[in-house]
Design an enzyme around this catalytic site. Structure first.
Site, short mmCIF file in Angstrom:
data_model
loop_
_atom_site.label_atom_id
_atom_site.label_comp_id
_atom_site.label_asym_id
_atom_site.label_seq_id
_atom_site.Cartn_x
_atom_site.Cartn_y
_atom_site.Cartn_z
CG HIS A 175 -5.57 -7.93 -3.53
ND1 HIS A 175 -6.23 -7.24 -2.54
CD2 HIS A 175 -4.33 -8.17 -3.05
CE1 HIS A 175 -5.42 -7.09 -1.50
NE2 HIS A 175 -4.26 -7.65 -1.79
CG HIS B 286 0.76 -9.30 -2.66
ND1 HIS B 286 1.03 -8.05 -2.19
CD2 HIS B 286 -0.46 -9.64 -2.17
CE1 HIS B 286 0.02 -7.63 -1.41
NE2 HIS B 286 -0.90 -8.59 -1.39
NE ARG C 188 5.49 -11.87 -1.74
CZ ARG C 188 4.51 -11.33 -1.02
NH1 ARG C 188 4.30 -10.02 -1.04
NH2 ARG C 188 3.75 -12.08 -0.26
CG HIS D 186 -4.64 -4.02 4.63
ND1 HIS D 186 -4.10 -5.22 4.28
CD2 HIS D 186 -4.64 -3.99 5.99
CE1 HIS D 186 -3.78 -5.91 5.38
NE2 HIS D 186 -4.10 -5.18 6.44
CG HIS E 21 -7.85 -8.39 1.98
ND1 HIS E 21 -8.07 -7.49 2.99
CD2 HIS E 21 -6.58 -8.19 1.56
CE1 HIS E 21 -6.97 -6.79 3.19
NE2 HIS E 21 -6.06 -7.18 2.32
CG ASN F 88 -3.49 -9.29 8.06
OD1 ASN F 88 -4.62 -9.29 8.56
ND2 ASN F 88 -2.69 -8.25 8.13
CG ASP G 31 -4.32 -10.92 -0.36
OD1 ASP G 31 -3.26 -10.42 -0.80
OD2 ASP G 31 -4.68 -10.80 0.83
CG HIS H 30 5.11 -15.48 2.16
ND1 HIS H 30 5.90 -14.38 2.34
CD2 HIS H 30 3.83 -15.07 2.37
CE1 HIS H 30 5.13 -13.34 2.67
NE2 HIS H 30 3.87 -13.73 2.69
#
Lengths: 437, 181, 310
Positions: free
Chosen positions: A74, A76, A78, A192, A245, A291, A318, A322
């Site tokens: 899991h 990200h 981007r 999710h 998650h 989240n 996860d 950012h």
């Protein structure tokens, strides 16, 4: 020290040897000192120590733990879309720095991975990456929760699962269809779980901390209600449901009961959900805004218990990069997510192994063979003729997290200055050393 | 740090009393009676001295004159340079100062900055006919063009000496001493 | 005695002594408001910005008066968050203000934690004038001040806060302020407006108004925010008024010499009837007067020096 090449007459028939380390392979229940010999990117021999075999390069793994390359199911990355936050390349650098030899990237990119072309794009970019990258496709077109993507096409292109991660599939009929359809391909559907009406404008876990800070809360039931729904749908469709998650005590219990009833459900928990509680929000650190949100102590204990008793199959990061600009704002306006690839192993060792929640073998299983099995990946094992994806860990090293030193393009971690035990010494992907301390 | 300090008593209780009596007489004399007179004492010790002077004037002239108490904290010129804000005490000037002869009373006159603050504050209450100053001790070292109209005792001091005034109401005795550093 | 922080962000965590110091100072400063010239030169040369991201009339005016009566240089900066969200970030705005050599910032924002955020990106002293549903510390202080002025004590008084506790920053600051000084505090409101685990803040929670009012000395009536009805926390204002409205009939449950408070602005006839709001036990206008004195005290106590030349 390399005793082997010094031995007269021994031909270096192997490319790489890892000698003297404690080899832990959860699948074969191996936990012993052994030497590993690699040729052409494949594990060729696993020998008792001090064998007479030689290799062109030898890594001395004395006092180290040698495990199958870690798999993060899991992540990200981007790319495409937000290359300012992370790219497939920089994400892979963070992965190998954190001991991961494979990452599965979530499809909530811009554009999302909801078609063959984007899957191909990811694989193309992944050729330059330092680790293996397996894309996960969208469940619905543009993650709108309405129409299914061309899942067969995605499977053909090589997705290892489908998910609308970042968003739930709110319509139960759509979710039913996704599960039912994926049964054809034996493809897991990663859910999710979040009821958007219940989570509403919430920015953190609903509990005493949200009450005293006056922040809108996301109740535990917002997650649990959808975990319950999806378990029912998995039971009904007999498909493979994987819950991403897991963060609440109630979710863990629902999954525990579902597994007892023989429903094909698996799940994962993130390192932050077993290491942090909502108390950290008292400093208004937007890096701790995630989240699902960081929950109460009771939930953290339940996650640990779920990991210990096998209810929770995997540990997944996860990893959600950012930019500083996006995070350095009012708490209410900050996006959710924290980077996790480079702190995951340290948190597993510090919070789970050192605290005797999990044994080394149990912990490593949740980072290797378990995700490999869920996603049908050819990895997660230290076994003859399997790919030489191997992580070497220095279990005793104490280090201090410094996000500015992360390989990841983004630094949004709330773990800065935290002291962790257990550091990656070396990450080997396909027989090549990709990261070394 | 604790260097040898030398303490010199310059006024005992009797001397303080005599000085106050003389100052009260001078006030009445200079203002030709106590008709339009009011005293305002500067907190903390000046306030008690003002009350005593008012009582003395009452004995002399058989007139009760108004007494005000003033805390000058809010008018200080060093407020933003202090690490800790001084506690603000109550200012009680319950009479109209307009057209009165106001005698400010304080224990020690030193740099003159406290008196400057008190003058500004009185003027914010209204426009008195004139303002005079009475002090128990004038120790010199003025930093502003201020002079006392009534002085209990002039005491020559070095700038870093400390003048310690004790007042029965606060300190259980009346005395003035110099602490030589 | 001094305040431990050079900012006023919240009453949570403030000691009894600190709160008492502010109240005592306010009591002294209140006298200035009765002088012919209601201004003292104390904060001459001190630059204060009132940074208001949320509409506010009375709090902003109250702060502005307090600042002006202490002779501070006052600059007002109001912005609707919607426009700010599109353009400059809060951090950039704050850095600009910092560059203008400002000593104190009074900030109101609809997001919890913004005053804390400001302390992290500028050197000025920060005063929270209300952040989201988190805290409104000067309102809490003026409420405690007003009650203390009337009863000469706080300890042992029974204080009831009635209304939408979940979304009220006033409720939170009042809870911390009154409990720190030893009052017995209860909250009362519809169950949908009582936040989870509120009892952990050291209060009792009721949804039965009569039960909550039994033997109470002080009732603080919160404004029911019409704009917060999304999410159907309340079926209707009419129903709220029937179940939670403070009417004269309900007052006989209170102790003699009871007090009615309201942080304003009042929705007459919704949370409180006009006869109670304007009745002899109402201190609503005293709260407004005291607000200026309390804010002067806060400004004065925080204006001293850390970071300045000794």
């Amino acid at each position: 020290m390399n005793n082997y090449e010094k031995e007269k007459g021994v031909v270096s028939e192997f490319d790489l040897a890892i000698v003297g380390g404690r080899v832990i392979d959860p699948e074969s229940k191996t936990d012993r000192i052994a030497d590993i010999f690699i040729r052409d990117g494949v594990i060729k021999r696993i020998e008792k120590p001090k064998s007479k075999l030689g290799a062109k390069e030898t890594i001395d793994a004395k006092e180290m733990i040698v495990v199958p390359g870690l798999i993060d199911m899991h992540t990200h990355l981007r790319e495409p879309g937000r290359e300012d936050e992370e790219t497939i390349y920089t994400g892979s650098c963070a992965a190998v720095a954190g001991g991961f030899t494979s990452v599965c990237c979530m499809p909530n990119t811009h554009p999302p991975i909801d078609n063959q072309e984007t899957v191909k794009f990811v694989y193309e970019k992944a050729k330059q990456a330092k680790c293996k990258v397996y894309p996960i496709g969208c469940i619905t077109k543009n993650q709108m929760g309405e129409e299914l993507t061309e899942i067969y096409d995605l499977v053909q292109a090589g997705v290892v699962a489908i998910s609308d991660d970042g968003k739930p599939v709110s319509d139960p009929q759509v979710m039913r269809n996704a599960l039912e359809y994926c049964r054809m391909f034996d493809l897991p559907v990663i859910s999710h779980c979040e009821d958007l009406n219940l989570s509403g404008s919430g920015v953190m876990h609903e509990g005493f901390v949200s009450t005293s800070l006056g922040m809108s809360g996301i109740p535990s039931v917002a997650e649990e209600i959808m975990v319950a729904r999806d378990i029912k749908l998995a039971e009904f469709t007999k498909a493979h449901l994987h819950i991403a998650h897991v963060s609440t005590e109630g979710s863990v219990e629902l999954i525990r009961q579902a597994k007892k009833r023989g429903i094909k459900v698996t799940c994962e928990a993130t390192p932050h959900h077993f290491s942090l509680t909502h108390e950290i929000i008292r400093t208004f650190d937007t890096n701790a805004k995630v989240n699902p949100p960081l929950r109460s102590k009771k939930d953290v204990e339940a996650i640990k218990k779920g990991l210990a008793d096998g209810t929770i199959d995997c540990i997944a990061t996860d990893h959600a990069p950012h930019s500083i600009e996006e995070k350095d704002v009012e708490f209410d306006f900050a996006p959710c997510g924290m980077v996790g690839l480079e702190t995951a192993l340290g948190l597993v060792v510090t919070e789970l192994i050192e605290k005797k929640i999990l044994s080394w073998s149990q912990a490593i299983a949740k980072l290797t063979i378990n995700p490999a099995k869920i996603l049908n990946l050819n990895g997660g094992r230290i076994k003859k003729n399997f790919p030489a994806d191997i992580t070497i860990i220095h279990p005793k090293t104490l280090w201090v997290v410094d996000p500015t030193k992360f390989q990841s393009k983004s630094k949004n971690s709330p773990f800065g200055k935290k002291r962790l035990r257990g550091k990656v010494f070396c990450t080997i992907v396909g027989g090549e050393v990709r990261s070394r301390e | 740090m604790p260097k040898k300090q030398k303490i010199v008593l310059v006024m005992d209780a009797k001397a303080v009393e005599r000085a106050l009596i003389r100052v009260a007489h001078e006030m009445v004399e200079k203002n030709k009676g106590a008709e339009n007179l009011a005293v305002i004492g500067i907190k903390t010790r000046g306030a008690y001295l003002a009350e005593r002077i008012a009582k003395l004037i009452e004995q002399i002239e058989k007139v009760k004159i108004p007494v005000g108490l003033m805390d000058i904290t809010l008018y200080r010129d060093d407020i933003q340079t202090k690490l800790e804000q001084p506690v603000v005490q109550k200012t009680e000037v319950l009479f109209d100062v307009v057209d009165k002869v106001i005698v400010l009373v304080d224990d020690v006159l030193f740099t003159g900055r406290t008196i400057r603050a008190a003058l500004d504050q009185i003027i914010d209450f209204g426009r008195p006919k004139n303002i005079q100053l009475a002090v128990l001790v004038d120790r010199g070292h003025r930093e502003l063009p201020i002079r006392a109209d009534y002085v209990g005792k002039n005491i020559p001091t070095a700038k870093d000496d400390r003048v310690n005034v004790k007042i029965t109401e606060v300190d259980k005795e009346d005395s003035v001493s110099i602490i030589k550093q | 005695m001094k305040l431990r922080s050079r900012h006023l962000l919240a009453l949570e965590g403030m000691s009894k002594d600190e709160i008492t110091l502010i109240l005592d100072t306010a009591e002294t400063l209140k006298e200035i408001l009765a002088r012919p010239i209601r201004i003292v030169p104390t904060l001459r040369g001190v630059g204060v910005v009132n940074l208001f991201y949320e509409a506010s009339t009375r709090t902003r005016i109250s702060f502005e008066l307090a600042e002006k009566r202490l002779s501070a240089e006052v600059v007002n900066f109001s912005a609707s968050t919607s426009s700010v969200k599109k353009g400059e970030t809060l951090k950039d705005t704050v850095r600009n203000i910092e560059a203008m050599k400002i000593d104190m910032v009074v900030v109101r924002h609809q997001a919890s934690g913004v005053p804390y955020f400001l302390t992290q990106c500028m050197k000025a002293s920060i005063i929270n004038a209300g952040d989201g549903a988190h805290e409104h510390p000067t309102q809490g202080l003026l409420d405690v001040f007003t009650v203390r002025e009337k009863y000469k004590r706080i300890k042992g008084l029974k204080v009831v806060i009635v209304g939408d506790i979940k979304h009220s920053r006033v409720a939170r600051s009042d809870i911390w302020g009154f409990t720190a000084l030893g009052a017995d505090v209860s909250v009362c409101g519809p169950t949908t407006m009582l936040p989870l685990e509120i009892e952990k803040m050291g209060v009792k929670a009721y949804s039965d108004l009569d039960q909550a009012l039994e033997g109470a000395d002080v009732v603080n009536v919160l404004r029911i925010q019409l704009e917060r009805q999304r999410g159907s926390l309340l079926p209707s204002l009419r129903e709220y008024s029937n179940k939670f409205g403070i009417t004269r009939d309900r007052l006989n449950r209170l102790n003699q010499n009871f007090t009615i408070m309201h942080p304003g602005p009042i929705n007459r006839g919704v949370e409180i009837t006009p006869e109670v709001a304007d009745g002899p036990h109402s201190v609503i206008l005293d709260q407004v007067t005291n607000g200026v004195a309390v804010r002067m005290a806060v400004l004065y106590l925080l204006s001293g020096g850390e970071g300045k030349v000794e």
